[in-house]
Design an enzyme around this catalytic site. Structure first.
Site, PDB file in Angstrom:
ATOM      1  N   LYS A  23      49.766   8.286   5.198  1.00 16.94           N
ATOM      2  CA  LYS A  23      50.254   8.978   6.391  1.00 16.94           C
ATOM      3  C   LYS A  23      51.768   9.099   6.348  1.00 16.94           C
ATOM      4  CE  LYS A  23      47.935   7.965  10.196  1.00 16.94           C
ATOM      5  NZ  LYS A  23      47.518   6.949  11.200  1.00 16.94           N
ATOM      6  N   ARG A  92      52.041   3.651  14.229  1.00 13.85           N
ATOM      7  CA  ARG A  92      50.813   4.020  13.513  1.00 13.85           C
ATOM      8  C   ARG A  92      50.746   3.300  12.177  1.00 13.85           C
ATOM      9  NH1 ARG A  92      51.635  10.416  13.219  1.00 13.85           N
ATOM     10  NH2 ARG A  92      49.343  10.482  13.072  1.00 13.85           N
ATOM     11  N   GLY A 101      39.487   3.238  11.086  1.00 14.81           N
ATOM     12  CA  GLY A 101      39.159   2.156  12.007  1.00 14.81           C
ATOM     13  C   GLY A 101      39.832   0.840  11.698  1.00 14.81           C
ATOM     14  N   MET A 103      42.883   0.088  12.185  1.00 18.20           N
ATOM     15  CA  MET A 103      43.948  -0.256  13.105  1.00 18.20           C
ATOM     16  C   MET A 103      44.085   0.856  14.117  1.00 18.20           C
ATOM     17  SD  MET A 103      46.444  -2.336  13.422  1.00 18.20           S
ATOM     18  CE  MET A 103      47.401  -2.203  14.897  1.00 18.20           C
ATOM     19  N   ARG A 338      46.367  15.194   5.503  1.00 18.41           N
ATOM     20  CA  ARG A 338      45.813  14.469   4.359  1.00 18.41           C
ATOM     21  C   ARG A 338      44.804  15.375   3.674  1.00 18.41           C
ATOM     22  NH1 ARG A 338      42.928  10.249   8.333  1.00 18.41           N
ATOM     23  NH2 ARG A 338      41.781  11.759   9.529  1.00 18.41           N
ATOM     24  N   HIS A 454       7.029   1.544 -12.766  1.00 14.34           N
ATOM     25  CA  HIS A 454       6.351   2.784 -13.171  1.00 14.34           C
ATOM     26  C   HIS A 454       6.652   3.900 -12.174  1.00 14.34           C
ATOM     27  CE1 HIS A 454       2.816   5.507 -13.194  1.00 14.34           C
ATOM     28  NE2 HIS A 454       2.992   5.424 -14.506  1.00 14.34           N
ATOM     29  N   ARG A 616      10.479  11.038 -29.225  1.00 19.62           N
ATOM     30  CA  ARG A 616      10.315   9.636 -29.572  1.00 19.62           C
ATOM     31  C   ARG A 616       8.845   9.340 -29.823  1.00 19.62           C
ATOM     32  NH1 ARG A 616      11.883   5.291 -25.110  1.00 19.62           N
ATOM     33  NH2 ARG A 616       9.924   6.012 -24.196  1.00 19.62           N
ATOM     34  N   GLU A 780      18.209   0.064 -30.007  1.00 23.50           N
ATOM     35  CA  GLU A 780      17.971  -0.616 -28.736  1.00 23.50           C
ATOM     36  C   GLU A 780      17.691  -2.103 -28.918  1.00 23.50           C
ATOM     37  OE1 GLU A 780      14.619   1.300 -26.848  1.00 23.50           O
ATOM     38  OE2 GLU A 780      13.741   1.793 -28.790  1.00 23.50           O
ATOM     39  N   SER A 799      20.315   7.132 -31.633  1.00 22.67           N
ATOM     40  CA  SER A 799      20.377   7.349 -30.193  1.00 22.67           C
ATOM     41  C   SER A 799      20.295   5.983 -29.511  1.00 22.67           C
ATOM     42  CB  SER A 799      19.217   8.242 -29.750  1.00 22.67           C
ATOM     43  OG  SER A 799      19.253   8.353 -28.346  1.00 22.67           O
ATOM     44  N   THR A 802      20.002   2.478 -24.136  1.00 28.67           N
ATOM     45  CA  THR A 802      20.805   1.422 -23.502  1.00 28.67           C
ATOM     46  C   THR A 802      20.062   0.677 -22.393  1.00 28.67           C
ATOM     47  OG1 THR A 802      21.849   3.220 -22.301  1.00 28.67           O
ATOM     48  CG2 THR A 802      23.101   2.205 -24.077  1.00 28.67           C
ATOM     49  N   ASN A 803      18.857   1.131 -22.027  1.00 27.87           N
ATOM     50  CA  ASN A 803      18.089   0.297 -21.087  1.00 27.87           C
ATOM     51  C   ASN A 803      17.660  -0.984 -21.790  1.00 27.87           C
ATOM     52  OD1 ASN A 803      18.385   2.363 -19.306  1.00 27.87           O
ATOM     53  ND2 ASN A 803      16.283   3.078 -19.426  1.00 27.87           N
ATOM     54  N   CYS A 867      20.667   7.769 -24.823  1.00 27.63           N
ATOM     55  CA  CYS A 867      19.607   8.328 -23.984  1.00 27.63           C
ATOM     56  C   CYS A 867      19.174   7.352 -22.907  1.00 27.63           C
ATOM     57  CB  CYS A 867      18.425   8.773 -24.822  1.00 27.63           C
ATOM     58  SG  CYS A 867      17.607   7.432 -25.677  1.00 27.63           S
ATOM     59  N   TYR A 887      26.692  13.113 -27.963  1.00 23.67           N
ATOM     60  CA  TYR A 887      26.039  13.602 -26.755  1.00 23.67           C
ATOM     61  C   TYR A 887      25.600  12.456 -25.853  1.00 23.67           C
ATOM     62  CZ  TYR A 887      21.563  12.319 -28.883  1.00 23.67           C
ATOM     63  OH  TYR A 887      20.531  11.614 -29.438  1.00 23.67           O
TER      64      TYR A 887
END
Ligand code: ADP
Ligand code: MG
Ligand code: MG
Length: 915
Positions: A23, A92, A101, A103, A338, A454, A616, A780, A799, A802-803, A867, A887
């Site tokens: 501000k 202010r 909120g 102040m 702003r 699932h 896959r 993996e 690929s 990453t799970n 993936c 990718y």
């Protein structure tokens, strides 16, 4: 005093929001570009931090305040604390990041018995002066002295009641004088001291109160909730601003505006104002404000100035602004500006428009939009005006809102869905055999299971709304009843679920359908111009592939073949394959599956032509295709009961001599048929027990299946290659990629590659063409990472899944982590994020970087992607760009987000640091 703690508006650096707060910095900036801002100054956030550390204001601060007040006095021709023409100010707060909120602002500071008379004399308006006075006493009492609003409010209400007045505006000067007197007494009673008459004491107390509010509970909670770090905002500034009055008559007003319509993004005057009112009245909703367009009739000259103000704000800030103004006796003052907060559609439209207007560059147009915001545009949203409260909450498992009639099993969902009704499928948890129910439903609600259950995974794949693991709901399938506390939901009752928040509502709440607008297409085409990393899709059906292509996917990074197995016409064949006792029996079942898979792949290749499609090979443990043990036991019991019953009926008829056969259709169901059904179910049960594993996710799955049942992988490979051959014969440009899951050693790849080579030869000679495709592996397992250099000898691409890789790296099972301890880890900061949602760059990411390097060392220029689900998350995409992956692949609805994030990753690459 060493540091400078105060900056007048005409001196402060408008770019330094960390020092001056948002501000304050903007008030300085606006003053310096010649906008009409009331004179004032900013006390810096450094002063705040100093105060909080030493529990007293920095030495000499109040002297500096006095000097600055003197400057304002000169500019405004008023005097602070003066009995004739008093200067009043507002106090202010404002930190670098706006914290709504945190102040309350104190208005009309500088009033006391003496200056009140001055104000009355000077304005000739007693009512106005007392109104200002009572507002000040209450606000100061509350904010600076910590007195509850309630203590003031009941006096206010009492006076109104005695006078028989409903609206505040009905109060006259005398009423307001009485109220002020009562308020002064409240302060005396509550603090044991009279209301401070010394205006500098008022100011000092207010400054301290603002500073203290930084460490107040509200503010601390807010910063934690929204991850606001000290680097982003540290301490609050205090703005002291000359009061201007929108409530001194009908040539006065106060208003708020947006430089463009924040709902639609349209470039037009937008906002509301109130004649004869003070700033907070607009927000507080005491009176209904008028749309700004009416100001052009009511005060044409001011309206013209307001349009001018709006234009100046935009051309200076080059961003949509949200501003506050006040008109005092025909003069327009700007009190705040702003950057405007808008919905996603408006952000996209304003980005495209502002580029067309030459206001901003394409880069800026892309960077001003947080990629996650686009999520809104791709799923149905709940009507934002909805006021109905939710009744329960589960995990937000698949985004989007859905509304429909409750059903408790997949068959009912199908029947109702076919008749054209909107349906929500409620289950404790879902299984593959429920799949037809998913197709028929608008949304899925389960009472058990996490974000990888699932239900969650399948719903995400289909782009349907899903709330999972809503444990407060007890689902009783037999009674066709769901119970939440004392609420009963029966089959056919309408409910609404929001898979983006996990909230569940009774009844219908309208939803807003997503729209892939021309503006979004334009914006994303710009994103593609900058992005280096490509965006592929995780999809399993031709329809989803087409959708993904329309969202701009340039390939399929993951097609899970087991999804094809799950469709209701195939599952029985898959079950036969699993039940097979011999290789021959299995071969027979596989031969029936083969043409189905081949056609699936052909359609998929065509839908994605000319882009790569990564398929896959079978991954999940076999038991996932069979019903649960418990269910089978129950079914067998039911069949046995049925058999006894039929026998009993037959005996009845025989005994009474009323004919020798049961009437149709029961005569069809002779014992032999029932016995056959029982035998099959018993076989399934035996198999389910055989296949039982303590830890199926770490058990017999992935390439391990390909090693023990080569014929399954061979069938899949043949389907892929024949589909490719058919497409190639038809001169379609395609790029199939065969991907092996769960690999730990190059030996596994060598084995699968042998099948591939053999089948390739056969297919090529059969079709008389040469095939072009790639063979690669998922990464993996941790061992795959450490053996990457060797894997790359056979694999042509990697690929990252990453799970699983995240589970393996953390040694967490995702379900257990998310349901049990991960929330605690995140709340207490033991872990910053959920690594299953945001790629853990510091841990898993290090394995990925090492793997990519090793792979490309063996095979220069090797294509590498990700993936896992994290592939659609902007922060993860920045990391993947950083380690030079080719990718990312994500679910179809996240593709636009990923495309924008890919552009951000490139445009911001120089600022990137891990973590
Ligand atoms: P917030 O942070 O909640 O936006 P503000 O500091 O902007 O709070 O102030 C609350 C209200 O008071 C706003 O409507 C604002 O325009 C008004 N206001 C603040 N300072 C002044 C002033 N010096 N003169 C007139 N109105 C003011
Ligand atoms: Mg505020
Ligand atoms: Mg404001």
């Amino acid at each position: 005093m060493t540091a400078q703690y105060i900056y007048a508006f005409h001196k402060g650096d408008g770019k330094n929001k960390v020092l001056l707060g948002g501000k304050g910095a903007n008030l300085c900036e606006m003053t310096q570009i010649g906008l009409n801002v009331p004179p004032g100054f900013v006390i810096t956030t450094e002063a705040c931090l100093d105060y909080l550390q030493n529990h007293q204001l920095p030495e000499g601060l109040m002297d500096e305040v006095r000097a600055n007040i003197a400057e304002i006095e000169a500019l405004s021709d008023k005097k602070f604390g003066d009995s004739e023409n008093p200067l009043l100010v507002s106090v202010r707060s404002g930190s670098a990041i706006s914290m709504p909120g945190m102040m309350d602002t104190i208005l009309n500071l500088g009033l006391n018995k003496l200056t009140l008379n001055g104000l009355i004399e000077h304005t000739g308006d007693t009512r106005f002066a007392y109104d200002a006075y009572r507002r000040f006493i209450q606000l100061f009492g509350k904010v600076a002295l910590g007195i509850d609003d309630e203590k003031f409010d009941h006096h206010f209400a009492e006076i109104k009641r005695q006078a028989g007045i409903k609206a505040d505006v009905g109060l006259d000067a005398e009423h307001l004088r009485q109220i002020s007197e009562l308020f002064l007494q409240v302060v005396q009673e509550e603090t044991g001291r009279p209301f401070p008459e010394d205006v500098y004491e008022q100011l000092e107390l207010s400054i301290k109160a603002v500073f203290n509010s930084w460490m107040g509970k509200r503010a601390v909670d807010y910063r934690r909730e929204f991850h606001i770090t000290p680097k982003m905002a540290n301490g609050t500034a205090v703005n002291v601003v000359t009061m201007v009055f929108g409530n001194m008559g009908n040539d006065c007003a106060t208003g708020v505006g947006f430089t463009r319509n924040p709902g639609t993004g349209v470039n037009e005057m937008y906002g509301e104002y109130l004649v004869n009112a003070q700033g907070e009245d607009v927000v507080a909703g005491i009176r209904t404000p008028k749309p700004v367009q009416e100001l052009s009739n009511e005060m044409p000259e001011i309206y013209r100035q307001l349009v001018d103000l709006r234009n100046k704000l935009e051309s200076h800030y080059k961003e949509v602004q949200d501003y506050e103004y006040t008109i005092e006796r025909g003069v327009l003052y700007c009190l705040q500006t702003r950057n405007g907060k808008m919905n996603a559609a408006a952000m996209v439209k304003t980005s495209v428009d502002m580029v067309a207007e030459g206001l901003i560059s394409k880069e800026k147009a892309l960077l001003r939009i947080n990629p996650e915001l686009l999520e809104q545009l791709l799923h149905p949203q709940l009507d934002p005006n909805n006021k109905i409260p939710s009744v329960a909450q589960g995990l937000p498992a698949s985004p989007g809102a859905a509304c429909g009639k409750c059903v408790f099993d997949a068959d009912s969902a199908e029947i109702l869905g076919r008749s054209g009704q909107a349906v929500i499928l409620l289950r404790e948890e879902t299984k593959p055999e429920d799949i037809h129910g998913f197709f028929a439903s608008q949304g899925i609600l389960t009472s058990r299971g996490g974000k990888t259950s699932h239900a969650a995974v399948v719903a995400r794949g289909m782009g349907k709304a899903c709330v999972a693991g809503a444990e407060d709901i007890k689902i009783d399938v037999r009674a066709r009843l769901a119970v939440i506390g004392d609420i009963h939901i029966r089959e056919g009752d309408t409910i609404t679920i929001d898979g983006s928040s996990g909230l569940i509502y009774l009844g219908r709440i309208d939803t807003i359908e997503p729209k892939f607008s021309e503006d979004l297409k334009t914006l994303l085409s710009w994103a593609d111009e900058y992005a280096v990393i490509k965006v592929h899709a995780n999809v399993d059906t031709p329809e989803r592939a087409q959708l993904a292509a329309s969202y701009g996917a340039t390939g399929i990074g993951l097609c899970r073949t087991e999804r094809m197995f799950n469709a209701s016409d195939r599952l029985p064949l898959v079950i036969d394959m699993i039940l097979a006792n011999t290789k021959e029996e299995r071969q027979e079942a596989l031969e029936k599956l083969f043409p189905i898979q081949r056609d699936d792949f052909r359609e998929l290749f065509e839908a994605m032509s000319p882009y790569p499609v990564t398929v896959r090979l079978l991954d999940p443990p076999m038991h996932e295709f069979l019903p649960g043990e418990h269910q089978l036991e129950e079914e067998i019991q039911a069949l046995n009961t049925y058999k006894t019953m039929i026998r009993g009926q037959q005996v009845t008829l025989d005994t009474l001599g009323e004919g020798s056969l049961l009437p149709a259709p029961f005569n069809q169901l002779n014992e032999e048929l029932i016995n056959k059904a029982i035998a099959k179910k018993e076989l399934m049960l035996k198999k389910v027990r055989e296949l039982y594993e303590v830890n199926p996710m770490l058990g017999h799955r992935g390439v391990r299946l390909g090693m023990s049942y080569p014929e399954i992988y061979q069938m899949q490979i043949r389907s892929i290659l024949e589909a490719a051959a058919i497409c190639t014969k038809q001169r379609k440009s395609i790029m199939p990629q065969i991907m092996v899951p769960q690999v730990i050693t190059v030996q596994e790849l060598i084995q699968v590659k042998k099948y591939v080579d053999q089948i390739q030869q056969e297919v090529e000679s059969q079709y008389g063409i040469a095939l072009d495709f790639k063979f690669g592996t998922m990464i993996e397992t941790v061992r795959a990472c450490t053996r990457a250099g060797h894997l790359a000898e056979v694999a042509e691409f990697f690929s990252f899944g990453t799970n699983d890789l995240t589970q393996a790296t953390f040694s967490f099972s995702r379900e257990d982590a998310e349901n049990k301890f991960l929330p605690l880890y995140n709340e207490t900061g033991l872990l910053e994020d959920n690594p299953f949602e945001v790629l853990d760059a510091k841990g898993v990411g290090q394995l990925m970087e090492m793997t990519a390097l090793a792979g490309r060392k063996t095979r220069p220029g090797m294509k590498i992607g990700i993936c896992g689900e994290q592939g659609g998350h902007p922060e993860s995409i920045r990391f993947c760009h950083h380690i030079k992956l080719d990718y990312v692949s994500c679910s179809a609805p996240r593709i636009p987000i990923a495309r924008l994030a890919a552009a951000h990753a490139k445009l911001l690459e120089n600022e990137y640091t891990i973590g």
